[in-house]
Design an enzyme around this catalytic site. Structure first.
Site, PDB file in Angstrom:
ATOM      1  N   ASP A   1      -3.275 -18.467   3.090  1.00 14.88           N
ATOM      2  CA  ASP A   1      -4.322 -19.302   2.484  1.00 14.88           C
ATOM      3  C   ASP A   1      -4.869 -20.290   3.515  1.00 14.88           C
ATOM      4  O   ASP A   1      -6.089 -20.490   3.638  1.00 14.88           O
ATOM      5  CB  ASP A   1      -3.806 -20.026   1.232  1.00 14.88           C
ATOM      6  CG  ASP A   1      -2.390 -20.560   1.377  1.00 14.88           C
ATOM      7  OD1 ASP A   1      -1.709 -20.214   2.363  1.00 14.88           O
ATOM      8  OD2 ASP A   1      -1.961 -21.347   0.516  1.00 14.88           O
TER       9      ASP A   1
ATOM     10  N   LYS B   1       2.958 -15.220   3.746  1.00 17.21           N
ATOM     11  CA  LYS B   1       3.064 -16.129   2.600  1.00 17.21           C
ATOM     12  C   LYS B   1       4.561 -16.333   2.356  1.00 17.21           C
ATOM     13  O   LYS B   1       5.068 -16.119   1.249  1.00 17.21           O
ATOM     14  CB  LYS B   1       2.348 -15.496   1.394  1.00 17.21           C
ATOM     15  CG  LYS B   1       2.138 -16.434   0.236  1.00 17.21           C
ATOM     16  CD  LYS B   1       1.167 -17.558   0.516  1.00 17.21           C
ATOM     17  CE  LYS B   1       1.137 -18.559  -0.617  1.00 17.21           C
ATOM     18  NZ  LYS B   1       0.521 -19.845  -0.256  1.00 17.21           N
TER      19      LYS B   1
ATOM     20  N   TYR C   1       0.803  -1.222   0.000  1.00 19.02           N
ATOM     21  CA  TYR C   1       0.000   0.000   0.000  1.00 19.02           C
ATOM     22  C   TYR C   1       0.839   1.276   0.000  1.00 19.02           C
ATOM     23  O   TYR C   1       0.298   2.368   0.020  1.00 19.02           O
ATOM     24  CB  TYR C   1      -0.936   0.004   1.219  1.00 19.02           C
ATOM     25  CG  TYR C   1      -2.002  -1.057   1.128  1.00 19.02           C
ATOM     26  CD1 TYR C   1      -1.659  -2.409   1.161  1.00 19.02           C
ATOM     27  CD2 TYR C   1      -3.338  -0.726   1.004  1.00 19.02           C
ATOM     28  CE1 TYR C   1      -2.622  -3.391   1.072  1.00 19.02           C
ATOM     29  CE2 TYR C   1      -4.315  -1.713   0.910  1.00 19.02           C
ATOM     30  CZ  TYR C   1      -3.943  -3.034   0.939  1.00 19.02           C
ATOM     31  OH  TYR C   1      -4.897  -4.019   0.847  1.00 19.02           O
TER      32      TYR C   1
ATOM     33  N   ASP D   1      -6.179  -6.980   4.991  1.00 23.79           N
ATOM     34  CA  ASP D   1      -7.309  -6.408   4.269  1.00 23.79           C
ATOM     35  C   ASP D   1      -8.274  -7.525   3.875  1.00 23.79           C
ATOM     36  O   ASP D   1      -9.499  -7.443   4.064  1.00 23.79           O
ATOM     37  CB  ASP D   1      -6.768  -5.692   3.023  1.00 23.79           C
ATOM     38  CG  ASP D   1      -7.776  -4.772   2.384  1.00 23.79           C
ATOM     39  OD1 ASP D   1      -8.927  -4.753   2.830  1.00 23.79           O
ATOM     40  OD2 ASP D   1      -7.418  -4.081   1.411  1.00 23.79           O
TER      41      ASP D   1
ATOM     42  N   ASP E   1     -12.137  -8.845   5.808  1.00 18.69           N
ATOM     43  CA  ASP E   1     -13.446  -8.918   5.132  1.00 18.69           C
ATOM     44  C   ASP E   1     -14.068 -10.295   5.357  1.00 18.69           C
ATOM     45  O   ASP E   1     -15.284 -10.423   5.545  1.00 18.69           O
ATOM     46  CB  ASP E   1     -13.315  -8.639   3.634  1.00 18.69           C
ATOM     47  CG  ASP E   1     -13.654  -7.189   3.298  1.00 18.69           C
ATOM     48  OD1 ASP E   1     -13.536  -6.335   4.207  1.00 18.69           O
ATOM     49  OD2 ASP E   1     -14.019  -6.891   2.140  1.00 18.69           O
TER      50      ASP E   1
END
Ligand SMILES: NC(=O)c1ccc[n+]([C@@H]2O[C@H](COP(=O)([O-])OP(=O)(O)OC[C@H]3O[C@@H](n4cnc5c(N)ncnc54)[C@H](O)[C@@H]3O)[C@@H](O)[C@H]2O)c1
Length: 349
Positions: free
Chosen positions: A218, A185, A134, A242, A246
């Site tokens: 994941d 990750k 970002y 982020d 959600d």
């Protein structure tokens, strides 16, 4: 208590009005002097004046005890220039490095997982809020041609990683939570992953009473659905946070129910509901104000008003249980009537 309020765009305006109503009600009921100052920064303001945030705007916000923001995004500003300046500007310029996201389901009816109940969904995500993909590092080469190249860098600094990890462990310790899971990750993103892994192992050693473990992002998403009971605190980077938050919102009844804080411990922090400006619902009375009201409660808790924060959450919970809510969570009330229902509940407690 001096609070800066930036309602923003679309349903941001609608739900902020209800959060403000509840704050004023709490102030009156509990004798808390709450002073609100409103800022017009929004798409409308940008289109009228060409200004997103005036010079010195963030310094002025920082003179308050906290900032409440609604949501930003308007189809008339397709490049989202104002939203980036206001929202990302606040996060970066005020160095609000903790994105604090409670994932708490308030009623069984809102729990979307088969075989689980509301009490099984109660954890917190610490999303790094100032780094990662970002920061806007990258660029295009040969844009618009068939040889086009686009690069977007993922930036992690030792300082940035360490302080979000420490914030997650500190919160776990202060709130009697036993487990912190770090998610990345690192099998694919080896450089930033290596930094996160080493920093996590070192910081975790400072908190011997807390179980520290790791999940690839994941696997984390899968486990959040398979068995959310296993989580107390999750800490992760900006992008993965982020996405995971959600998913977290879906576990608590949808975007309309989710609250967040953008925090720099010890400095002026900013609080906002998780959802966007949902332009199609703007002014229709359909927006669920509970995420914004819970956000106001989170802000009160952050400012040391624990009893008031709990009262706000309990009032929202009671309204959800009694169906005094908007349609997205099974009620039939308008945005404003749902806000009134919370105010009424607060008066009863
Ligand atoms: N923090 C922010 O300000 C923020 C966050 C996300 C998106 N946005 C912006 O908002 C605009 C709309 O984006 P979007 O449609 O992807 O996301 P959104 O969160 O605005 O809405 C997505 C959908 O979620 C539901 N929803 C969201 N909030 C709700 C509420 N309070 N009550 C009931 N239902 C609700 C609606 O069905 C809505 O269509 C875009 O401009 C986007 O960039 C802003």
């Amino acid at each position: 208590m001096k609070i800066a309020v930036v309602p923003g765009d679309g349903i941001g305006v609608d739900v902020t009005a209800e959060a403000v109503k509840v704050l004023e009600r709490v102030g009156r009921l509990r004798g808390l002097p709450i002073e609100l100052k409103f800022y017009p920064w929004s798409a409308d303001h940008y289109l009228k004046t060409g200004e997103t945030v005036p010079p010195g705007g963030f310094d002025e916000l920082s003179t308050h005890d906290a900032v409440f923001m609604g949501a930003f995004g308007d189809p008339r500003v397709p490049d989202m220039r104002h939203a980036a300046d206001i929202l990302l500007g606040a996060r970066f310029r005020m160095d609000l490095y903790v994105n604090f996201r409670p994932v708490r389901c308030l009623d069984d009816r809102l729990c979307p997982l088969k075989g689980f109940a509301a009490r099984d969904i109660d954890f917190v995500v610490f999303r790094e809020n100032t780094e990662g993909s970002y920061v806007g590092a990258g660029g295009h080469l040969k844009k618009g041609t068939s040889d086009e190249v686009a690069v977007q860098e993922d930036v992690s600094t030792r300082k940035g990683v360490e302080r979000i990890l420490r914030a997650a462990f500190d919160w776990a310790k202060a709130n009697g939570r036993k487990r912190v899971v770090m998610s990345d990750k690192s099998n694919a993103m080896r450089f930033v992953g290596d930094l996160w892994q080493r920093a996590f192992a070192e910081v975790a050693r400072e908190y011997p009473g807390i179980e520290a473990s790791h999940l690839y992002i994941d696997a984390l998403c899968m486990q959040m659905i398979k068995d959310p009971r296993q989580f107390d605190v999750i800490v992760t980077n900006n992008m993965f946070g982020d996405i995971a938050t959600d998913l977290g919102a879906a576990l608590q009844g949808g975007l309309g129910m989710a609250a967040s804080g953008n925090i720099h411990p010890g400095k002026t922090s900013m609080f906002e509901p998780v959802h966007g400006s949902a332009p199609k619902y703007a002014g229709t009375g359909k927006a669920n104000p509970f995420g914004a009201i819970l956000t106001a409660g989170l802000m009160l808790g952050h400012l040391g008003k624990t009893a008031e924060a709990e009262a706000v959450e309990s009032a929202v919970q009671a309204c959800v249980r009694e169906g005094k809510a908007t349609a997205d969570v099974g009620g039939s009330l308008s945005t404003s009537a749902a806000g009134d229902a919370v105010c009424e509940r607060l008066g009863l407690s």
